[in-house]
Design a protein around this motif. Structure first.
Motif, short mmCIF file in Angstrom:
data_model
loop_
_atom_site.label_atom_id
_atom_site.label_comp_id
_atom_site.label_asym_id
_atom_site.label_seq_id
_atom_site.Cartn_x
_atom_site.Cartn_y
_atom_site.Cartn_z
N ALA A 35 0.83 -1.21 0.00
CA ALA A 35 0.00 0.00 0.00
C ALA A 35 0.87 1.26 0.00
O ALA A 35 0.58 2.23 -0.71
N ALA A 36 1.94 1.24 0.78
CA ALA A 36 2.83 2.40 0.82
C ALA A 36 3.53 2.59 -0.51
O ALA A 36 3.72 3.73 -0.97
N HIS A 37 3.91 1.50 -1.16
CA HIS A 37 4.55 1.60 -2.47
C HIS A 37 3.61 2.23 -3.48
O HIS A 37 4.01 3.12 -4.26
N LEU A 38 2.36 1.79 -3.49
CA LEU A 38 1.38 2.36 -4.42
C LEU A 38 1.14 3.84 -4.15
O LEU A 38 0.89 4.61 -5.08
N ALA A 39 1.20 4.22 -2.88
CA ALA A 39 0.96 5.62 -2.51
C ALA A 39 2.21 6.48 -2.63
O ALA A 39 2.15 7.69 -2.38
N GLY A 40 3.34 5.89 -2.98
CA GLY A 40 4.58 6.65 -3.09
C GLY A 40 5.18 7.03 -1.75
O GLY A 40 5.96 7.99 -1.67
N LEU A 41 4.85 6.29 -0.71
CA LEU A 41 5.37 6.56 0.63
C LEU A 41 6.54 5.61 0.88
O LEU A 41 6.43 4.60 1.57
N GLY A 42 7.68 5.96 0.32
CA GLY A 42 8.84 5.08 0.34
C GLY A 42 9.36 4.76 1.73
O GLY A 42 9.77 3.63 2.01
N GLN A 43 9.35 5.74 2.61
CA GLN A 43 9.86 5.51 3.96
C GLN A 43 9.00 4.49 4.70
O GLN A 43 9.52 3.61 5.38
N LEU A 44 7.69 4.61 4.57
CA LEU A 44 6.78 3.66 5.19
C LEU A 44 6.94 2.28 4.58
O LEU A 44 6.94 1.27 5.29
N ARG A 45 7.09 2.21 3.26
CA ARG A 45 7.30 0.92 2.58
C ARG A 45 8.54 0.22 3.13
O ARG A 45 8.50 -0.97 3.50
N ASP A 46 9.65 0.95 3.21
CA ASP A 46 10.90 0.34 3.67
C ASP A 46 10.81 -0.06 5.14
O ASP A 46 11.39 -1.07 5.55
N HIS A 47 10.09 0.73 5.93
CA HIS A 47 9.91 0.38 7.34
C HIS A 47 9.12 -0.93 7.46
O HIS A 47 9.46 -1.80 8.28
N ALA A 48 8.08 -1.09 6.65
CA ALA A 48 7.27 -2.30 6.69
C ALA A 48 8.08 -3.52 6.24
O ALA A 48 7.98 -4.61 6.83
N LEU A 49 8.90 -3.35 5.21
CA LEU A 49 9.73 -4.46 4.76
C LEU A 49 10.77 -4.85 5.81
O LEU A 49 11.04 -6.03 6.03
N ALA A 50 11.34 -3.85 6.47
CA ALA A 50 12.28 -4.13 7.55
C ALA A 50 11.58 -4.85 8.70
O ALA A 50 12.17 -5.72 9.36
N ASN A 51 10.32 -4.51 8.93
CA ASN A 51 9.55 -5.17 9.97
C ASN A 51 9.34 -6.65 9.63
O ASN A 51 9.45 -7.52 10.50
N PHE A 52 9.05 -6.93 8.37
CA PHE A 52 8.91 -8.33 7.94
C PHE A 52 10.22 -9.09 8.16
O PHE A 52 10.21 -10.21 8.72
#
Length: 292
Positions: free
Chosen positions: A257-274
């Motif tokens: 969802a963050a990737h689609l919204a262009g929210l790169g910092q949130l995307r990377d945080h979620a991937l790091a969480n995984f």
């Protein structure tokens, strides 16, 4: 944040001048800003790209639930979504609902479990009245394109062993949930989205992920807060097993969802969480429990 707040206040005053927006409180979520006027409505503003599509989907979801006469107090759409040139986002006016969030998100007492069960049963009882009017499962993070987004856009950002596990978790979830009987799901059913009054559920908020899907989907966030062993009374053993599979993919859903919204910092945080949960062996459950 102060500049954004002032821009939102000005936008709110332009459209809804009868409320005391200058005295409002601003809260930031992962994908939205929420401005609440004293004694008045709340204004939701999208963060990131695709704001028009997301705002319309979220507003239509609330309208569908309202028309279904859902036996819960939930926010209602008053007006919108509208484009606000400053701060360049889509805004929607919603009713402010009663109750307050709990200060303790992790304690899982018997009364709280009972309140969860009652609320989930209310949702499931309304399944037939919503028909096909709700968005598809995981529309907020790509819908049926979500697996492709994970494979194409997210896995290349992970180290190879972690990426392989991510692909396996997605495939396993899709196969497992295909056997579930679809019901009305909130989609992000956790204590952070439940407002309480005198120990009882007063309101439920944030139906952005609502859908007709696997009911175990609504147990997954509760596992994140309370652990799988604490919520076994909320579903059959099979549902608890599926809920752990859902829980394992939640960071990948947020990342998509963050990737689609262009929210790169949130995307990377979620991937790091995984990746962190995988390393700690807590993908399925904070206590390390795994589905059989």
């Amino acid at each position: 944040m102060q500049d954004v707040r002032e821009a939102l206040v000005d936008a709110a005053l332009t459209r809804w001048p009868e409320y005391r927006w200058r005295e409002s409180d601003l809260h930031r979520g992962a994908f939205h800003l929420v401005l609440t006027a004293p004694g008045g409505p709340s204004l939701r503003a999208t963060l990131g790209r695709c704001g028009r599509e997301r705002s319309r989907r979220e507003a239509n979801t609330l309208l569908t639930l309202e028309s279904a006469r859902l036996a819960l107090t939930i926010p209602r759409v008053l007006d919108g979504p509208h484009w606000a040139e400053s701060p360049r986002t889509w805004i929607t006016s919603l009713t402010t609902v009663p109750g307050s969030p709990t200060d303790d998100l992790t304690t899982c007492s018997v009364p709280r479990l009972s309140a969860y069960a009652e609320t989930l049963n209310t949702l499931r009882a309304a399944s037939s009245t919503c028909g096909n009017s709700l968005p598809p499962v995981r529309a907020w993070c790509g819908g049926d394109q979500w697996p492709d987004i994970v494979q194409r856009d997210l896995i290349p950002r992970l180290e190879a062993p972690v990426g392989a596990v991510a692909a396996e978790r997605v495939e396993s979830l899709l196969e497992t949930e295909s056997h579930a009987v679809p019901m009305l799901c909130h989609g992000d059913f956790g204590p952070h989205n439940i407002l309480w009054s005198e120990g009882k559920v007063a309101s439920v908020i944030d139906f952005d992920h609502a859908c007709i899907g696997d009911p175990a989907l609504d147990i997954a966030p509760l596992i994140s807060f309370h652990g799988a062993s604490s919520v076994t009374s909320l579903g059959s053993p099979e549902e608890i097993q599926r809920a752990m599979l859902h829980r394992a993919t939640l960071p990948l859903q947020v990342a998509a969802a963050a990737h689609l919204a262009g929210l790169g910092q949130l995307r990377d945080h979620a991937l790091a969480n995984f990746a962190r949960r995988l390393a700690e062996r807590t993908l399925f459950d904070p206590a390390g429990k795994t589905p059989s």
